[in-house]
Structure formats: C-alpha cells, structure tokens
Design a protein around this motif. Structure first.
Motif, PDB file in Angstrom:
ATOM      1  N   ASP A 120       0.676  -1.151   0.102  1.00  0.00           N
ATOM      2  CA  ASP A 120      -0.495  -0.084  -0.200  1.00  0.00           C
ATOM      3  C   ASP A 120       1.217   1.035  -0.014  1.00  0.00           C
ATOM      4  OD1 ASP A 120      -2.527   1.831  -0.028  1.00  0.00           O
ATOM      5  OD2 ASP A 120      -2.688   1.355   2.154  1.00  0.00           O
ATOM      6  N   ALA A 121       2.207   1.114  -1.023  1.00  0.00           N
ATOM      7  CA  ALA A 121       2.661   2.543  -1.001  1.00  0.00           C
ATOM      8  C   ALA A 121       1.579   4.241  -1.074  1.00  0.00           C
ATOM      9  CB  ALA A 121       3.216   2.062  -2.395  1.00  0.00           C
ATOM     10  N   ASP A 122       0.509   4.314  -1.942  1.00  0.00           N
ATOM     11  CA  ASP A 122      -0.039   5.573  -1.357  1.00  0.00           C
ATOM     12  C   ASP A 122      -0.680   5.432  -0.586  1.00  0.00           C
ATOM     13  OD1 ASP A 122       0.414   6.024  -3.980  1.00  0.00           O
ATOM     14  OD2 ASP A 122      -1.592   5.179  -4.405  1.00  0.00           O
ATOM     15  N   GLY A 123      -1.265   4.749   0.913  1.00  0.00           N
ATOM     16  CA  GLY A 123      -2.045   4.907   1.767  1.00  0.00           C
ATOM     17  C   GLY A 123      -1.212   4.272   2.891  1.00  0.00           C
ATOM     18  N   CYS A 124       0.503   3.826   3.175  1.00  0.00           N
ATOM     19  CA  CYS A 124       1.235   3.412   4.480  1.00  0.00           C
ATOM     20  C   CYS A 124       1.114   4.183   4.791  1.00  0.00           C
ATOM     21  CB  CYS A 124       2.054   2.876   3.389  1.00  0.00           C
ATOM     22  SG  CYS A 124       3.831   3.797   3.315  1.00  0.00           S
ATOM     23  N   GLY A 125       0.784   5.113   5.279  1.00  0.00           N
ATOM     24  CA  GLY A 125       1.376   6.167   6.467  1.00  0.00           C
ATOM     25  C   GLY A 125       2.543   7.044   6.556  1.00  0.00           C
ATOM     26  N   ASP A 126       2.616   6.358   8.244  1.00  0.00           N
ATOM     27  CA  ASP A 126       3.978   6.434   9.127  1.00  0.00           C
ATOM     28  C   ASP A 126       4.908   5.299   8.725  1.00  0.00           C
ATOM     29  OD1 ASP A 126       2.663   4.793  10.876  1.00  0.00           O
ATOM     30  OD2 ASP A 126       3.641   6.180  12.133  1.00  0.00           O
ATOM     31  N   ALA A 127       4.381   4.154   7.553  1.00  0.00           N
ATOM     32  CA  ALA A 127       5.453   3.236   7.966  1.00  0.00           C
ATOM     33  C   ALA A 127       6.264   3.154   7.254  1.00  0.00           C
ATOM     34  CB  ALA A 127       4.797   1.842   6.732  1.00  0.00           C
ATOM     35  N   LEU A 128       6.206   4.050   5.898  1.00  0.00           N
ATOM     36  CA  LEU A 128       7.865   4.264   5.508  1.00  0.00           C
ATOM     37  C   LEU A 128       9.070   4.978   6.274  1.00  0.00           C
ATOM     38  CD1 LEU A 128       9.544   4.066   2.718  1.00  0.00           C
ATOM     39  CD2 LEU A 128       8.533   6.285   2.671  1.00  0.00           C
ATOM     40  N   GLU A 129       8.639   5.876   7.117  1.00  0.00           N
ATOM     41  CA  GLU A 129       9.663   5.973   8.666  1.00  0.00           C
ATOM     42  C   GLU A 129      10.003   5.046   9.261  1.00  0.00           C
ATOM     43  OE1 GLU A 129       9.116  10.260  11.498  1.00  0.00           O
ATOM     44  OE2 GLU A 129       8.044   9.498   9.837  1.00  0.00           O
ATOM     45  N   ARG A 130       8.561   4.156   9.525  1.00  0.00           N
ATOM     46  CA  ARG A 130       8.884   3.726  10.761  1.00  0.00           C
ATOM     47  C   ARG A 130      10.224   2.649  10.122  1.00  0.00           C
ATOM     48  NH1 ARG A 130       6.314   2.195  15.259  1.00  0.00           N
ATOM     49  NH2 ARG A 130       4.677   3.578  16.149  1.00  0.00           N
ATOM     50  N   MET A 131       9.956   2.381   8.879  1.00  0.00           N
ATOM     51  CA  MET A 131      10.897   1.183   8.038  1.00  0.00           C
ATOM     52  C   MET A 131      12.114   1.277   8.211  1.00  0.00           C
ATOM     53  SD  MET A 131      10.673  -0.092   4.702  1.00  0.00           S
ATOM     54  CE  MET A 131      11.365   1.211   3.487  1.00  0.00           C
ATOM     55  N   ARG A 132      12.548   2.848   7.820  1.00  0.00           N
ATOM     56  CA  ARG A 132      14.110   3.667   7.969  1.00  0.00           C
ATOM     57  C   ARG A 132      13.899   3.232   9.337  1.00  0.00           C
ATOM     58  NH1 ARG A 132      17.284   6.471   5.225  1.00  0.00           N
ATOM     59  NH2 ARG A 132      18.715   7.946   6.273  1.00  0.00           N
ATOM     60  N   GLU A 133      13.939   4.101  10.378  1.00  0.00           N
ATOM     61  CA  GLU A 133      13.936   4.054  12.164  1.00  0.00           C
ATOM     62  C   GLU A 133      14.831   2.917  12.117  1.00  0.00           C
ATOM     63  OE1 GLU A 133      14.833   5.512  15.412  1.00  0.00           O
ATOM     64  OE2 GLU A 133      14.268   6.473  13.491  1.00  0.00           O
ATOM     65  N   SER A 134      13.799   1.598  11.782  1.00  0.00           N
ATOM     66  CA  SER A 134      14.094  -0.022  12.112  1.00  0.00           C
ATOM     67  C   SER A 134      15.668  -0.728  11.549  1.00  0.00           C
ATOM     68  CB  SER A 134      13.391  -0.424  11.752  1.00  0.00           C
ATOM     69  OG  SER A 134      11.531  -0.439  12.248  1.00  0.00           O
ATOM     70  N   GLN A 135      15.772  -0.261  10.200  1.00  0.00           N
ATOM     71  CA  GLN A 135      16.609  -0.127   9.728  1.00  0.00           C
ATOM     72  C   GLN A 135      18.151   0.019   9.921  1.00  0.00           C
ATOM     73  OE1 GLN A 135      15.482   1.144   5.374  1.00  0.00           O
ATOM     74  NE2 GLN A 135      15.751  -0.590   4.536  1.00  0.00           N
ATOM     75  N   LEU A 136      17.959   2.086  10.231  1.00  0.00           N
ATOM     76  CA  LEU A 136      19.083   2.397  11.445  1.00  0.00           C
ATOM     77  C   LEU A 136      18.960   1.425  12.348  1.00  0.00           C
ATOM     78  CD1 LEU A 136      18.354   5.874  10.857  1.00  0.00           C
ATOM     79  CD2 LEU A 136      19.887   4.551   9.445  1.00  0.00           C
ATOM     80  N   ALA A 137      18.289   1.594  13.467  1.00  0.00           N
ATOM     81  CA  ALA A 137      18.079   0.796  14.543  1.00  0.00           C
ATOM     82  C   ALA A 137      18.983  -0.795  14.548  1.00  0.00           C
ATOM     83  CB  ALA A 137      17.516   0.748  15.189  1.00  0.00           C
ATOM     84  N   CYS A 138      19.014  -1.546  13.088  1.00  0.00           N
ATOM     85  CA  CYS A 138      19.547  -2.476  13.234  1.00  0.00           C
ATOM     86  C   CYS A 138      21.137  -2.711  12.500  1.00  0.00           C
ATOM     87  CB  CYS A 138      18.813  -2.883  12.056  1.00  0.00           C
ATOM     88  SG  CYS A 138      19.550  -5.170  11.157  1.00  0.00           S
ATOM     89  N   LEU A 139      20.703  -1.221  11.412  1.00  0.00           N
ATOM     90  CA  LEU A 139      23.013  -1.198  10.896  1.00  0.00           C
ATOM     91  C   LEU A 139      23.931  -0.668  12.680  1.00  0.00           C
ATOM     92  CD1 LEU A 139      22.247   0.329   8.440  1.00  0.00           C
ATOM     93  CD2 LEU A 139      23.137  -1.821   8.131  1.00  0.00           C
TER      94      LEU A 139
END
Length: 333
Positions: A120-139
């Motif tokens: 749901d690329a159009d209605g994903c809300g803050d999922a994109l921001e949360r994904m990046r936050e999780s990626q940074l925390a993982c690295l």
C-alpha cells in the motif's frame, strides 16, 4: 390460564461464520472509544477465531488488543498468523512491525514495514518512516557505528539495508568512518628479520624444517607445526606449511548449509506472484534483508539475515506452490 414465558436471551446464529462476525463486531465495539476495554475485546476475538480460524482479520484485531495491553509476544504471534493466512493483509504487517520494533527485533520490523509499503504505497502512512527507523536501529546495533554514518550509508544504498551494511563494513565512500576504526599495528621487525636472514644463508630451503637428529621425535599427524631445536630458544615459532590442522567449519554453518550462505536463488516465480507475497513467504523463516524479482525471467534473489534462516527457508519452501507453480529454492554461491 396465561403462562409468563420469559423473553429469550439474545443468542448468536447457528452458522459458525456468521456467529464469528457477530463476536468480532462486539470486539470492535469494546475496542472503540469511550470503552477501550481491550481485555474484553480480546476475549471476543478469541471466540471469533475458534468459530472461524481462517479469517485473518480476527487474528489482526486480537493482535491489536494485545499490543495495547503491552503483551508484545502474543501480539507478534497473532500478527504473524494473520499475514500467513493472507499475505496481502496490510494491517497485519503493520501491527507485526510495531511489536517487533518494541521487542528490539529491528531487522524483522524493517522487513514487516517494507511489506506495508510494498502492498500500500499510497496509504502506508508512517510505515515508510518506521521502516527507515528500524533499518537504522538494526545497522547501529549490529555494527556499533554512529547513527549519522548509518543514515548516510543507507541513503547512498537507496534504502537497501544489506548494501548499506556492506558499505559500512568496507568504509566505501565514508571517510569519516575511518575515525572510528583502530589503526593497524605496524609490522614487527627485529629478531624475526634476523632469523629469516640467517635461514636464507643456509643450504636448506626456508619452510622445510627437519629434525636435528634421528632420535628427536617426529611430528605426529595431529601436529600443526614443528620447530627446530636450535631455533626454539631465540627465534619465534614458525609454522610448518607441510603440516596443517583440518579446516574448522564456518561460524553458523549447518549440515544443510555448510558454506554459511545467506543468498538464495528462487526459480519458477511466475507473474501471478507479487514481491509482497514472495517476501511474506520467506519472512516466516527469518528476517529478509533484500529481495529482487526478475519478472521477465521468472526468478528472484532473496538475501536472508542469517545462514540458519537461509537453510530453513530453502528446506521449507523448495518445491512448495506459490501462486500457480511450484518454486525452486537453491543457494546462490
């Protein structure tokens, strides 16, 4: 004579699926404002699941109740079940990502939020921001580097967490990363150099070490090196290249994955299989770092987070039907 017959109490339908919808409707009412009775709502959704265990929405709704109650393990378990029942269920992936992030499972959370974005690329809300936050925390957690460095590497890798990790490990394009690395120790010189020079002046070749006399015990088959008597007191020990210990297995290697491989090749991925469906199939066996589909040739590449996850995915998915065909899963060596 008139009998006073009590009014029958409201009862649910005898149709299990209809009764399950009624129980779920009651659960939604208990979750809504101003009640917000999540414990009672979870009971209603549990009853709906017993009546109809094939509806992903009941697991997703109960997972939402568990999340609000702080029961993160139960939340993640229900959310996983919901997306296994329906790989297109966006709400299930989102709740799963929330629970995994709060549990500190950052790689898994990034993977779950990436499924939300893909579905749901159009209605994903803050999922994109949360994904990046999780990626940074993982690295940050796995490499022990500064968040600024991790953020820059992730930007240069266009959001590909595996490429960002490889860039950070290699220090490619990140000059400021060198400040966080310890300098290499200079080579040791002195007695060893003198020993090498004296060895070069003798008639025998360097590296072929022979016993001083025939009475000296010969090196056994289990020995990894042998040292001359005359060199034991002053010269450092030198390994005999002719006698080596058997190679040790790679860390994390298993009998099913002796090469410690994390990359998988997936064949027979037809056009009716979406990236989200393929990702959802592999995430059941562990975090997926990256996934690339080549639709024209009907195959894909999947990089798992660990060799154990790769071995489990290969064993569990090879020959299984995904879409309209059985897929083939092999190690990409």
């Amino acid at each position: 004579m008139q009998l006073n017959i009590p009014e029958p109490s409201p009862s649910y339908s005898t149709d299990p699926k209809l009764e399950a919808r009624q129980r779920a409707k009651e659960g939604n009412r208990l979750m809504s404002t101003p009640l917000e009775d999540f414990s009672a709502a979870a009971v209603e959704f549990a009853a709906a699941i017993r009546l109809d265990p094939t509806d992903c929405r009941y697991y997703g709704s109960r997972a939402a109740c568990y999340y609000r109650l702080g029961q993160l393990d139960l939340c993640a378990s229900d959310a996983k079940q919901s997306v296994q029942l329906s790989p297109q269920y966006v709400k299930g992936f989102y709740i799963l990502g929330q629970a995994q992030a709060d549990l500190g499972l950052h790689a898994e959370a990034a993977n779950s939020f990436s499924c939300v974005v893909a579905l749901d690329a159009d209605g994903c809300g803050d999922a994109l921001e949360r994904m990046r936050e999780s990626q940074l925390a993982c690295l940050e957690k796995s490499l022990g580097l500064d968040r600024g460095l991790c953020s820059r590497a992730l930007d240069l890798a266009n959001g590909d967490i595996e490429a960002a990790a490889n860039r950070l490990l290699a220090g490619a394009g990140l000059p400021e990363q060198q400040e966080q690395r310890k300098p290499l120790s200079p080579p040791v010189r002195g007695s060893y150099a003198k020993t090498a020079a004296s060895a070069a002046s003798t008639s025998r070749p360097v590296g072929v070490l022979r016993p001083r006399n025939s009475q000296q015990p010969q090196p056994s088959a289990n020995s990894s090196c042998s040292i001359d008597d005359e060199d034991q007191s002053a010269a450092p020990k030198r390994a005999n290249c002719l006698l080596r210990s058997p190679p040790k297995p790679l860390p994390g290697a298993t009998p099913d994955n002796p090469n410690n491989c994390r990359s998988l090749w997936v064949g027979s991925v037809k056009a009716d299989v979406s990236e989200a469906q393929l990702r959802a199939a592999f995430i059941r066996y562990g975090p997926v770092l990256s996934l690339k589909m080549v639709h024209r040739s009907c195959y894909a590449f999947v990089n798992m987070a660990t060799p154990q996850a790769a071995a489990a995915a290969r064993a569990g998915l090879n020959g299984q039907v995904l879409g309209s065909h059985k897929i083939v899963v092999r190690y990409q060596i």
